[in-house]
Scaffold this motif. Structure first.
Motif, PDB file in Angstrom:
ATOM      1  N   PHE A 273     -31.181  29.434 -39.466  1.00  0.00           N
ATOM      2  CA  PHE A 273     -32.644  29.260 -40.092  1.00  0.00           C
ATOM      3  C   PHE A 273     -33.471  28.724 -39.112  1.00  0.00           C
ATOM      4  CE2 PHE A 273     -31.841  28.497 -44.888  1.00  0.00           C
ATOM      5  CZ  PHE A 273     -33.233  28.874 -45.154  1.00  0.00           C
ATOM      6  N   VAL A 274     -33.038  27.966 -38.037  1.00  0.00           N
ATOM      7  CA  VAL A 274     -33.869  27.545 -36.892  1.00  0.00           C
ATOM      8  C   VAL A 274     -34.044  28.592 -36.090  1.00  0.00           C
ATOM      9  CG1 VAL A 274     -33.925  26.123 -34.867  1.00  0.00           C
ATOM     10  CG2 VAL A 274     -33.090  25.159 -37.130  1.00  0.00           C
ATOM     11  N   ARG A 275     -33.245  29.630 -35.677  1.00  0.00           N
ATOM     12  CA  ARG A 275     -33.320  30.548 -34.896  1.00  0.00           C
ATOM     13  C   ARG A 275     -34.189  31.886 -35.146  1.00  0.00           C
ATOM     14  NH1 ARG A 275     -29.108  32.036 -30.307  1.00  0.00           N
ATOM     15  NH2 ARG A 275     -30.932  33.335 -29.619  1.00  0.00           N
ATOM     16  N   PHE A 276     -33.796  32.106 -36.458  1.00  0.00           N
ATOM     17  CA  PHE A 276     -34.386  33.667 -37.022  1.00  0.00           C
ATOM     18  C   PHE A 276     -35.296  33.367 -38.213  1.00  0.00           C
ATOM     19  CE2 PHE A 276     -29.909  34.391 -35.278  1.00  0.00           C
ATOM     20  CZ  PHE A 276     -30.599  35.194 -34.301  1.00  0.00           C
ATOM     21  N   GLY A 277     -35.431  32.308 -38.728  1.00  0.00           N
ATOM     22  CA  GLY A 277     -36.246  32.101 -40.091  1.00  0.00           C
ATOM     23  C   GLY A 277     -35.681  32.524 -41.325  1.00  0.00           C
ATOM     24  N   PHE A 278     -36.306  32.310 -42.404  1.00  0.00           N
ATOM     25  CA  PHE A 278     -35.847  32.411 -43.440  1.00  0.00           C
ATOM     26  C   PHE A 278     -35.655  33.836 -43.892  1.00  0.00           C
ATOM     27  CE2 PHE A 278     -36.573  33.764 -48.103  1.00  0.00           C
ATOM     28  CZ  PHE A 278     -35.866  33.234 -48.706  1.00  0.00           C
ATOM     29  N   LYS A 279     -36.616  34.694 -43.695  1.00  0.00           N
ATOM     30  CA  LYS A 279     -36.626  36.031 -44.091  1.00  0.00           C
ATOM     31  C   LYS A 279     -35.403  36.786 -43.468  1.00  0.00           C
ATOM     32  CE  LYS A 279     -39.407  40.305 -44.244  1.00  0.00           C
ATOM     33  NZ  LYS A 279     -40.613  40.924 -43.941  1.00  0.00           N
ATOM     34  N   LYS A 280     -35.356  36.680 -42.201  1.00  0.00           N
ATOM     35  CA  LYS A 280     -34.078  37.299 -41.427  1.00  0.00           C
ATOM     36  C   LYS A 280     -32.862  36.962 -41.902  1.00  0.00           C
ATOM     37  CE  LYS A 280     -36.603  38.362 -37.300  1.00  0.00           C
ATOM     38  NZ  LYS A 280     -36.945  38.069 -35.809  1.00  0.00           N
ATOM     39  N   THR A 281     -32.669  35.451 -42.147  1.00  0.00           N
ATOM     40  CA  THR A 281     -31.622  34.952 -42.572  1.00  0.00           C
ATOM     41  C   THR A 281     -30.993  35.618 -43.813  1.00  0.00           C
ATOM     42  OG1 THR A 281     -31.795  33.054 -41.580  1.00  0.00           O
ATOM     43  CG2 THR A 281     -30.048  32.883 -43.304  1.00  0.00           C
ATOM     44  N   ILE A 282     -31.930  35.693 -44.986  1.00  0.00           N
ATOM     45  CA  ILE A 282     -31.600  36.335 -46.441  1.00  0.00           C
ATOM     46  C   ILE A 282     -31.521  37.642 -46.216  1.00  0.00           C
ATOM     47  CG2 ILE A 282     -34.200  36.649 -47.247  1.00  0.00           C
ATOM     48  CD1 ILE A 282     -33.284  35.164 -49.696  1.00  0.00           C
ATOM     49  N   LEU A 283     -32.248  38.449 -45.546  1.00  0.00           N
ATOM     50  CA  LEU A 283     -32.012  39.746 -45.316  1.00  0.00           C
ATOM     51  C   LEU A 283     -30.704  40.059 -44.730  1.00  0.00           C
ATOM     52  CD1 LEU A 283     -35.486  41.046 -43.647  1.00  0.00           C
ATOM     53  CD2 LEU A 283     -34.364  41.903 -45.952  1.00  0.00           C
ATOM     54  N   LEU A 284     -30.035  39.330 -43.842  1.00  0.00           N
ATOM     55  CA  LEU A 284     -28.833  39.484 -43.478  1.00  0.00           C
ATOM     56  C   LEU A 284     -27.716  39.351 -44.566  1.00  0.00           C
ATOM     57  CD1 LEU A 284     -26.735  39.916 -41.108  1.00  0.00           C
ATOM     58  CD2 LEU A 284     -26.910  37.483 -40.748  1.00  0.00           C
ATOM     59  N   GLY A 285     -28.183  38.332 -45.455  1.00  0.00           N
ATOM     60  CA  GLY A 285     -27.182  38.266 -46.524  1.00  0.00           C
ATOM     61  C   GLY A 285     -27.158  39.349 -47.538  1.00  0.00           C
ATOM     62  N   ALA A 404     -45.344  32.095 -44.134  1.00  0.00           N
ATOM     63  CA  ALA A 404     -45.705  30.826 -44.987  1.00  0.00           C
ATOM     64  C   ALA A 404     -44.335  29.961 -44.699  1.00  0.00           C
ATOM     65  CB  ALA A 404     -45.800  31.026 -46.221  1.00  0.00           C
ATOM     66  N   THR A 405     -43.266  30.586 -44.368  1.00  0.00           N
ATOM     67  CA  THR A 405     -42.236  29.817 -44.531  1.00  0.00           C
ATOM     68  C   THR A 405     -41.749  29.431 -43.218  1.00  0.00           C
ATOM     69  OG1 THR A 405     -40.552  31.899 -44.122  1.00  0.00           O
ATOM     70  CG2 THR A 405     -40.867  30.821 -46.441  1.00  0.00           C
ATOM     71  N   THR A 406     -42.076  29.831 -42.047  1.00  0.00           N
ATOM     72  CA  THR A 406     -41.943  29.489 -40.729  1.00  0.00           C
ATOM     73  C   THR A 406     -42.007  28.096 -40.359  1.00  0.00           C
ATOM     74  OG1 THR A 406     -42.247  31.884 -40.018  1.00  0.00           O
ATOM     75  CG2 THR A 406     -42.127  30.182 -38.307  1.00  0.00           C
ATOM     76  N   GLU A 407     -43.108  27.663 -40.810  1.00  0.00           N
ATOM     77  CA  GLU A 407     -43.430  26.393 -40.617  1.00  0.00           C
ATOM     78  C   GLU A 407     -42.760  25.397 -41.552  1.00  0.00           C
ATOM     79  OE1 GLU A 407     -47.331  25.891 -43.764  1.00  0.00           O
ATOM     80  OE2 GLU A 407     -47.592  26.858 -41.987  1.00  0.00           O
ATOM     81  N   ASN A 408     -42.056  25.790 -42.551  1.00  0.00           N
ATOM     82  CA  ASN A 408     -41.202  24.860 -43.305  1.00  0.00           C
ATOM     83  C   ASN A 408     -39.714  24.924 -42.872  1.00  0.00           C
ATOM     84  OD1 ASN A 408     -43.422  23.884 -44.699  1.00  0.00           O
ATOM     85  ND2 ASN A 408     -43.196  25.797 -46.292  1.00  0.00           N
ATOM     86  N   LYS A 409     -39.343  25.833 -42.088  1.00  0.00           N
ATOM     87  CA  LYS A 409     -37.958  26.026 -41.990  1.00  0.00           C
ATOM     88  C   LYS A 409     -37.246  24.887 -41.335  1.00  0.00           C
ATOM     89  CE  LYS A 409     -38.198  28.255 -37.494  1.00  0.00           C
ATOM     90  NZ  LYS A 409     -38.126  29.695 -36.717  1.00  0.00           N
ATOM     91  N   ALA A 410     -37.639  24.125 -40.464  1.00  0.00           N
ATOM     92  CA  ALA A 410     -37.209  23.037 -39.876  1.00  0.00           C
ATOM     93  C   ALA A 410     -37.034  21.883 -40.842  1.00  0.00           C
ATOM     94  CB  ALA A 410     -38.142  22.475 -38.739  1.00  0.00           C
ATOM     95  N   THR A 411     -38.098  21.610 -41.602  1.00  0.00           N
ATOM     96  CA  THR A 411     -37.755  20.759 -42.941  1.00  0.00           C
ATOM     97  C   THR A 411     -36.846  21.233 -43.858  1.00  0.00           C
ATOM     98  OG1 THR A 411     -39.837  21.190 -43.832  1.00  0.00           O
ATOM     99  CG2 THR A 411     -40.290  19.596 -42.318  1.00  0.00           C
ATOM    100  N   ALA A 412     -36.877  22.354 -44.227  1.00  0.00           N
ATOM    101  CA  ALA A 412     -36.172  22.789 -45.187  1.00  0.00           C
ATOM    102  C   ALA A 412     -34.573  22.597 -44.929  1.00  0.00           C
ATOM    103  CB  ALA A 412     -36.286  24.526 -45.228  1.00  0.00           C
ATOM    104  N   VAL A 413     -34.427  22.856 -43.639  1.00  0.00           N
ATOM    105  CA  VAL A 413     -32.713  22.553 -43.118  1.00  0.00           C
ATOM    106  C   VAL A 413     -32.594  21.271 -42.839  1.00  0.00           C
ATOM    107  CG1 VAL A 413     -31.092  23.310 -41.398  1.00  0.00           C
ATOM    108  CG2 VAL A 413     -32.700  24.762 -42.191  1.00  0.00           C
TER     109      VAL A 413
END
Length: 413
Positions: A273-285, A404-413
Motif C-alpha cells: 500500500f505504502v510503496r505502490f498505492g491502492f490501484k496497483k495493489t488491487i490490480l496485482l490481486g 484520489a486514494t494516494t493521499e489516503n493510503k497512509a491513513t488507510a493502512v
C-alpha cells in the motif's frame, strides 16, 4: 486484555474457522462422489453460502444487536449447527442435503460477525490487538485441512472410494458442539442498540452507503468487486474436485498452503500500500486470479504438480490484495458516518450477489464443458474464469483513477 480472556477468544476463533475448514473445502468432491451431484446441483449447494451472507445482516441487525448477548446467540447458533451437521452426515439425497446445508449456512454466516463482535468488545486498541486473536482462525482452518489429509486420510483415493469424506461433517459437527457450549463461557457482550429503537432496513443492509457510488472511482471499485467474485466462486466450488481428479496427493492438506500464504501476504499488504498505492495493489490481486487459473488449466498432479501448488499458494495475493485491500479502501472512502454501512454493503455485494452469480456460472460451465468420457473438461473450466478475471483486471486498470486514494493510503493502512 488479560491472559484468560485472550486465550478464550483465541480458542473461539480457532474453533469458528476449524468448523468451516473441516467440511467446506472438501464439499465439492463429496457432492460429486458421494451424492453424484451435477454441476448445477453443486452450484446450488455452494450458493447457500451467499444466501447465508444475504440473510446474516438481518439476524445480526434484528436480533443480536438488539435483544440478546452476542456470546449467547453464538452458542445457540453453533448448537443448532451441530444438529444440522449431523443431518448432513446421515443424508444420502442431494435434495434433502441441500435443505440442511442451506439451513446451516443461514445460521453459520452470522457467527462470523458475532465472533468479531465478542472479540472487539474486549479490546481497548483493536488495530493492535485483533490480529493476534484472528490469526487463530486461520490456524484452525489449516489444522482442519491437515487433519483430513494427513491424520485421517479421508481425501485419499481409498478414502474417497470408501465414502469417508462424509466424516468431515461429523468432525465439523463435533467442533460446532464444542464451540456451542464453550461460547456461554465467553465474556459478556450485551446488545449495542436499544430494543425500543426504530428498525431501519437500510441501516441493516448498509444501503445508506449507496451514496458513495456517486464517486466514480468507488462505483468502479464496487462493480469490479462484484465481477471478480464470479471467478472466485470457481475456486471454492471446483478446486478440491479438480485437484483430486488431477491426482494431487493429500489435496485438502495442500490447499491449506493457501491459508499460510494468506497470513504471510496480510503482513506484506501495508508495505505494498505504502510503496505502490491502492490501484496497483488491487490490480496485482486481480491478475493473480487469472494467473492462478491458467496454472490450474495447464498443470497436472504428476510432472506438472508444481503448477498446481503455485496456484494454491497464490491465494494470499488473490484474497488479501483484493478483498482485504478493498476493505481498507472502503474504510478510507466511507468516513465515520458510513463506515459500518459501507463494509456491510461491500460484503453483501461480494459474498452475497457476486458469489451467488459466480456459483451459478461455475455450475453451468462444469455441466456444459465435458470430455468424451463424460468427465469435466478442467482446462476449459479454469480458462473461462481466468479470462473473466483478466477482463476485470483490464477494466479496472483502464477506468479506475488512483489520484484520489494516494493521499489516503497512509491513513488507510
Amino acid at each position: 486484555m488479560n491472559t484468560t480472556i485472550k486465550t478464550k477468544l483465541s480458542i473461539m476463533m480457532f474453533l469458528e474457522f476449524f468448523i468451516w475448514g473441516a467440511w467446506f473445502v472438501t464439499l465439492g468432491t463429496y457432492l460429486a462422489t458421494n451424492l453424484k451431484a451435477s454441476g448445477s446441483e453443486t452450484a446450488a449447494v455452494f450458493s447457500t453460502q451467499s444466501w447465508g451472507a444475504i440473510v446474516a445482516p438481518f439476524i445480526i441487525g434484528l436480533i443480536a444487536d438488539r435483544y440478546f448477548n452476542a456470546e449467547k446467540i453464538l452458542g445457540f447458533l453453533h448448537l443448532a449447527g451441530a444438529f444440522l451437521m449431523y443431518q448432513m452426515f446421515v443424508s444420502n439425497d442431494i435434495t434433502v442435503f441441500y435443505t440442511y446445508v442451506l439451513s446451516y449456512m443461514i445460521l453459520y454466516m452470522p457467527t462470523l460477525a458475532l465472533v468479531n463482535s465478542v472479540a472487539f468488545n474486549q479490546m481497548k486498541d483493536p488495530e493492535k490487538e485483533f490480529a493476534s486473536i484472528r490469526v487463530w482462525g486461520t490456524i484452525g482452518w489449516i489444522v482442519a485441512g491437515l487433519a483430513i489429509s494427513y491424520l485421517f486420510h479421508w481425501d485419499s483415493v481409498d478414502g474417497i472410494s470408501a465414502g469417508l469424506l462424509k466424516n468431515t461433517f461429523a468432525l465439523a459437527g463435533g467442533a460446532a458442539l464444542l464451540l456451542g457450549f464453550f461460547s456461554f463461557s465467553l465474556p459478556k457482550t450485551p446488545p449495542k442498540v436499544a430494543s425500543t429503537d426504530k428498525i431501519k432496513i437500510g441501516d441493516i443492509l448498509g444501503l445508506d452507503a449507496l451514496k458513495l457510488l456517486k464517486d466514480k472511482n468507488f462505483a468502479i471499485f464496487f462493480i469490479s468487486s462484484i465481477l471478480i467474485c464470479i471467478p472466485l466462486a470457481f475456486y471454492y466450488q471446483n478446486a478440491h474436485p479438480f485437484l483430486t481428479q488431477a491426482g494431487l496427493e493429500n489435496p485438502t492438506g495442500k490447499m491449506a498452503i493457501g491459508q499460510v500464504s494468506e497470513t504471510l501476504f496480510l503482513l506484506l499488504l501495508p508495505v505494498f500500500f505504502v510503496r505502490f498505492g491502492f490501484k496497483k495493489t488491487i490490480l496485482l490481486g486481480m491478475l493473480a486470479w487469472a494467473i492462478r487459473y491458467a496454472l490450474f488449466a495447464y498443470g497436472d498432479g504428476q510432472s506438472l504438480s508444481f503448477m498446481l501448488i503455485i496456484g494454491i499458494a497464490l491465494h494470499g495475493i488473490c484474497y488479501d490484495f483484493f478483498f482485504v485491500a478493498g476493505q481498507i479502501y472502503t474504510n478510507s472512502k466511507a468516513g465515520e458516518k458510513y463506515k459500518s454501512a459501507a463494509q456491510g454493503l461491500i460484503t453483501l455485494a461480494t459474498y452475497g450477489i457476486g458469489m451467488l452469480v459466480g456459483f451459478m456460472v461455475a455450475g453451468f460451465i462444469t455441466d456444459n464443458y465435458k470430455l468424451a468420457d463424460g468427465s469435466a473438461d478442467w482446462k476449459m473450466v479454469w480458462i473461462i474464469p481466468a479470462a473473466i478475471a483478466l477482463a476485470v483486471f483490464l477494466l479496472f486498470g483502464l477506468v479506475f483513477s488512483d489520484t484520489a486514494t494516494t493521499e489516503n493510503k497512509a491513513t488507510a493502512v
